[in-house]
Design a protein around this motif. Structure first.
Motif, short mmCIF file in Angstrom:
data_model
loop_
_atom_site.label_atom_id
_atom_site.label_comp_id
_atom_site.label_asym_id
_atom_site.label_seq_id
_atom_site.Cartn_x
_atom_site.Cartn_y
_atom_site.Cartn_z
N LEU A 57 -4.90 11.24 15.01
CA LEU A 57 -5.55 10.18 14.23
C LEU A 57 -5.99 10.66 12.86
O LEU A 57 -6.59 9.90 12.10
N GLN A 58 -5.73 11.93 12.54
CA GLN A 58 -6.30 12.55 11.33
C GLN A 58 -7.81 12.33 11.32
O GLN A 58 -8.43 12.15 10.27
N GLY A 59 -8.38 12.35 12.51
CA GLY A 59 -9.80 12.05 12.66
C GLY A 59 -10.70 13.00 11.89
O GLY A 59 -11.83 12.65 11.55
N ASP A 60 -10.20 14.20 11.59
CA ASP A 60 -11.03 15.13 10.83
C ASP A 60 -11.30 14.62 9.42
O ASP A 60 -12.21 15.08 8.76
N THR A 61 -10.51 13.66 8.96
CA THR A 61 -10.75 13.13 7.62
C THR A 61 -11.62 11.88 7.64
O THR A 61 -12.03 11.40 6.59
N TRP A 62 -11.89 11.34 8.82
CA TRP A 62 -12.72 10.14 8.81
C TRP A 62 -13.74 10.03 9.94
O TRP A 62 -14.46 9.05 10.04
N LEU A 63 -13.80 11.04 10.77
CA LEU A 63 -14.82 11.03 11.82
C LEU A 63 -15.69 12.27 11.68
O LEU A 63 -15.23 13.31 11.22
N ASP A 64 -16.91 12.16 12.09
CA ASP A 64 -17.83 13.27 12.02
C ASP A 64 -17.41 14.38 12.98
O ASP A 64 -17.05 14.12 14.13
N SER A 65 -17.49 15.62 12.52
CA SER A 65 -16.99 16.70 13.37
C SER A 65 -18.11 17.40 14.14
O SER A 65 -17.89 18.41 14.75
N ASN A 66 -19.30 16.87 14.07
CA ASN A 66 -20.39 17.60 14.71
C ASN A 66 -20.63 17.27 16.17
O ASN A 66 -20.61 18.12 17.02
N THR A 67 -20.86 16.03 16.47
CA THR A 67 -21.28 15.77 17.84
C THR A 67 -20.40 14.77 18.57
O THR A 67 -19.54 15.15 19.34
N LYS A 68 -20.55 13.53 18.28
CA LYS A 68 -20.01 12.47 19.12
C LYS A 68 -18.51 12.53 19.37
O LYS A 68 -18.00 11.88 20.26
N VAL A 69 -17.80 13.27 18.56
CA VAL A 69 -16.35 13.25 18.67
C VAL A 69 -15.82 14.58 19.17
O VAL A 69 -16.25 15.63 18.71
N ARG A 70 -14.90 14.54 20.09
CA ARG A 70 -14.19 15.76 20.45
C ARG A 70 -12.86 15.75 19.68
O ARG A 70 -12.04 14.87 19.88
N PHE A 71 -12.69 16.74 18.82
CA PHE A 71 -11.52 16.73 17.95
C PHE A 71 -10.29 17.32 18.61
O PHE A 71 -9.17 16.99 18.25
N GLY A 72 -10.51 18.23 19.54
CA GLY A 72 -9.37 18.85 20.20
C GLY A 72 -9.45 18.63 21.70
O GLY A 72 -10.01 17.63 22.16
N LEU A 73 -8.91 19.57 22.45
CA LEU A 73 -8.99 19.50 23.90
C LEU A 73 -10.32 20.10 24.34
O LEU A 73 -10.94 20.87 23.60
N SER A 74 -10.74 19.78 25.54
CA SER A 74 -12.01 20.34 25.97
C SER A 74 -11.81 21.65 26.72
O SER A 74 -12.77 22.37 26.98
N SER A 75 -10.58 21.96 27.06
CA SER A 75 -10.37 23.21 27.79
C SER A 75 -9.35 24.09 27.09
O SER A 75 -8.60 23.62 26.25
N SER A 120 0.84 -1.20 0.00
CA SER A 120 0.00 0.00 0.00
C SER A 120 0.87 1.25 0.00
O SER A 120 0.56 2.24 -0.67
N SER A 121 1.94 1.19 0.77
CA SER A 121 2.81 2.36 0.89
C SER A 121 3.45 2.68 -0.45
O SER A 121 3.47 3.83 -0.89
N VAL A 122 3.97 1.63 -1.10
CA VAL A 122 4.62 1.85 -2.40
C VAL A 122 3.62 2.42 -3.39
O VAL A 122 3.90 3.40 -4.09
N SER A 123 2.42 1.83 -3.45
CA SER A 123 1.41 2.32 -4.40
C SER A 123 1.07 3.77 -4.10
O SER A 123 0.92 4.58 -5.01
N ASP A 174 -0.87 8.49 6.22
CA ASP A 174 -1.09 7.08 5.89
C ASP A 174 0.23 6.31 5.90
O ASP A 174 0.30 5.21 6.44
N LEU A 175 1.24 6.90 5.31
CA LEU A 175 2.53 6.21 5.26
C LEU A 175 3.07 5.96 6.66
O LEU A 175 3.54 4.87 6.99
N ASN A 176 2.99 6.99 7.50
CA ASN A 176 3.43 6.83 8.89
C ASN A 176 2.67 5.71 9.57
O ASN A 176 3.24 4.90 10.31
N ASN A 177 1.40 5.69 9.30
CA ASN A 177 0.50 4.73 9.91
C ASN A 177 0.84 3.30 9.44
O ASN A 177 0.99 2.38 10.24
N TRP A 178 1.01 3.13 8.14
CA TRP A 178 1.30 1.80 7.61
C TRP A 178 2.68 1.31 8.02
O TRP A 178 2.86 0.16 8.42
#
Ligand SMILES: *[C@@H]1O[C@H](CO)[C@@H](O)[C@H](O)[C@H]1NC(C)=O
Ligand SMILES: *[C@@H]1O[C@H](CO)[C@@H](O)[C@H](O)[C@H]1NC(C)=O
Ligand SMILES: *[C@@H]1O[C@H](CO)[C@@H](O)[C@H](O)[C@H]1NC(C)=O
Ligand SMILES: *[C@@H]1O[C@H](CO)[C@@H](O)[C@H](O)[C@H]1NC(C)=O
Ligand SMILES: *[C@@H]1O[C@H](CO)[C@@H](O)[C@H](O)[C@H]1NC(C)=O
Length: 599
Positions: free
Chosen positions: A581-599, A172-175, A191-195
């Protein structure tokens, strides 16, 4: 049990984003200037080289008895080419930890290929291809070794699987590198770091599977070269992309659409993540239903998985009706984007009792195993009921990239959750255990979860985490954010009679961050415990941020070089969903997820 969800503070986030954009522009400008300087330098060098070769040409002309000027010129060009290649290789390798290994392997690879390009991107591709080739070589070599006991044979069987996993990641990395240009490479960097981090981890897991002895040592020795090359690739990825990422900041991130949601995310995924109450959500239509009582198409989850079509679009939803499912389901690698949801984490429960003491290797003890990317689980429980005296006994093992667990329960004693590799997000989950009960080498964030520490065996201590980062370049770690770390009801009375810790270093570069969490009084004032002697104490990274509760005091914490104490907000920010986690590219940013710190 209900989990508190925090309101989404859009204003703050907007401001954060503005600030971030500002910072990015600043960095961009600085890097742009740096690149200009580089270009200018290159231009000077170019002029200089040309002038010199022009001078050479002149001498050539004057030398009357030159046998074959054309051939000579070609040879010259080739020498120049080789010199330039060597230079590029040297430069690229300078950022690695194993410089000699890097130079040798890359020069050899490029030297054997006359048409090979010297673009940084192509060199990176070469570096990763080298890892793959070396891995194959090592595999061929170790395959001829004598595995003459069932333990050794079994361990090698695991290795075969792990080698294949590693090869897939490298492929996957090579491709991925192949599809990019040098300047667009930064978009593939996460992705490369992750793989590549996973590649490191698989090798280590293979070695770990062997009982101590000659064979283990020999496996370790054989894999050393692959480890070095993988580490080098990680270094090169970040060197190459680092040069261009900030200049190219506009294109380096997948952009969010006007709702602030990742534009590629399907409506269905968004609904899934936004959903607060499953029973009210009409949008989730199961593709199949599993029910013990025969009211679904299948009576076991394994049967439902086995009957999945090989090709489908979107998510594949498996609804698991209330019941105790005694089975060992595996969501295999080709089962992508599977959702499994139940009637509640105490109602729909998958349970097993494989364990180390009864002769199963830790890797294989999991009740539920997830390998397929894009996995989601909601409102379902995973248990390993072997008990403390059976030692390692995993409830769930997760290799899946971009995996999500919402309102789930993971129950066990030692090694309950094996967050093995890749990016994983847990929210509103309840996790029980005694020793190392959240462990592995994934990049994992546990958000708004409760960790209930169970009563251990008399001679034991309890440890919440045992993160297994092997190389400092791996982008992995365990993050507990906005969690509660408390004693289970059955341990409440005795909790102060035992020593209880936040974590210990399973591997050399173990990385764990506990932030914005409530730490119960049962956690020892030292906070963290060693693995063995002074192993990893200087290289690990343990940190705390904005924790509360009687166990959160840090004045009596361990004094290791690797223990960072309470880190700054800026530092803590790095371990939130978006950057980590680069969660902004694969998780919803509206409710269930906190993307940053809470304070
Ligand atoms: C040689 O390099 C070219 C271009 O980088 C590549 O396409 C080709 O696969 C390489 N060949 C070998 C044998 O490695
Ligand atoms: C790598 O991927 C390509 C295309 O996706 C495939 O054809 C090839 O067989 C894969 N190689 C290995 C070693 O898995
Ligand atoms: C593997 O080899 C490396 C380098 O020689 C050594 O540092 C490490 O402790 C070994 N690991 C095992 C599990 O033997
Ligand atoms: C799964 O269910 C969804 C929603 O009903 C449907 O669109 C999709 O085609 C189904 N997939 C398969 C493979 O049946
Ligand atoms: C899985 O889901 C993601 C995001 O929704 C999508 O980009 C990807 O193509 C899907 N993969 C498959 C094999 O369906």
């Amino acid at each position: 049990m209900a989990f508190q969800d925090f309101d989404y503070i859009s204003e703050r986030r907007k401001n954060e984003q503005k600030q971030k954009a500002k910072n990015r522009i600043m960095i961009g400008v600085v890097l742009f200037l740096a690149v200009l300087v580089l270009i200018a330098a290159a231009a000077c060098a170019y002029v200089y080289i040309n002038r010199n070769s022009a001078a050479d040409g002149k001498t050539g002309k004057h030398s009357t008895n030159h046998p074959n000027p054309a051939k000579d010129k070609a040879a010259h060009a080739k020498d120049d080419g080789n010199a330039a290649t060597l230079k590029a290789v040297k430069m690229l390798c300078s950022s690695t930890d194993y410089i000699q290994t890097c130079q040798d392997s890359l020069s050899k690879y490029i030297g054997s290929n006359a048409t090979a390009s010297k673009q940084p991107k192509d060199l990176l591709q070469a570096a990763i291809s080298v890892v793959s080739a070396e891995l194959q070589k090592v595999y061929d070599k170790v395959s001829t070794m004598n595995f003459d006991t069932p333990e050794l044979k079994g361990a090698f069987e695991d290795c075969k699987v792990l080698f294949q996993d590693a090869k897939d990641e490298l492929n996957s990395s090579v491709s991925s590198v192949h599809q990019q240009t040098t300047t667009s490479l930064s978009s593939s960097t996460p992705d490369l770091n992750n793989w590549l981090s996973a590649v490191m981890s698989y090798q280590e897991t293979c070695i770990d599977g062997f009982p101590d002895g000659d064979v283990k040592t020999s496996m370790n020795t054989s894999l050393q070269s692959v480890k070095e090359l993988t580490s080098n690739s990680l270094a090169i990825v970040n060197q190459v992309s680092g040069l261009f990422s900030a200049v190219n900041f506009g294109a380096s991130r997948r952009l969010l659409d006007h709702d602030g949601l990742p534009s590629w995310m399907s409506d269905e995924d968004r609904r899934m993540l936004k959903r607060k109450d499953k029973s009210k959500d009409k949008s989730l239509v199961p593709n199949v239903t599993v029910a013990l009582d025969g009211s679904g198409q299948f009576k076991t989850i394994s049967d439902a998985l086995a009957a999945m079509p090989t090709a489908y679009e979107g998510r594949y939803n498996i609804y698991v009706k209330e019941g105790i499912y005694q089975e060992y389901p595996i969501v295999s690698k080709n089962m992508i984007n599977v959702t499994i949801y139940g009637d509640g984490s105490q109602k729909s429960v998958v349970t097993g009792n494989k364990n180390f003491v009864d002769g199963v290797r830790t890797f294989q003890t999991a009740t539920f195993t997830v390998l397929g990317d894009g996995f989601m689980a909601q409102s379902i429980g995973f248990k390993n009921t072997a008990g403390g005296e059976k030692h390692q006994a995993v409830a769930i093992r997760v290799q899946a990239d971009r995996s999500v667990f919402l309102n789930c329960r993971m129950e066990g004693y030692q090694d309950t959750v094996y967050a093995q590799t890749h990016r994983q997000f847990y929210r509103g989950c309840l996790i029980t255990g005694t020793v190392d009960f959240i462990f592995g080498d994934a990049a994992s964030i546990f958000q708004n979860c409760v960790m209930y520490i169970m009563k251990p065996l008399d001679n034991q201590q309890t440890i919440v985490t045992a993160q297994g980062r092997i190389d400092k370049r791996e982008t992995t770690g365990i993050v507990l954010q906005n969690c509660k770390i408390l004693a289970d009801k059955g341990f409440e009375e005795d909790k102060m009679k035992f020593k209880n810790y936040l974590g210990r270093p399973w591997k050399e570069y173990s990385r764990t961050i506990v932030m914005e969490s409530e730490i119960g009084e049962l956690i020892d004032p030292a906070g963290w415990m060693p693995w063995e002697g002074d192993f990893a104490l200087n290289t690990l990274y343990y940190a705390e941020y904005a924790n509360t509760g009687p166990g959160a005091k840090t004045d009596s914490r361990v004094k290791w070089a690797g223990y960072k104490g309470i880190i700054s907000k800026t530092e803590a920010q790095k371990y939130t969903v978006t950057p980590f986690l680069q969660g902004d590219t694969w998780l919803d940013s509206n409710t269930k997820v906190r993307f940053g710190l809470s304070s």
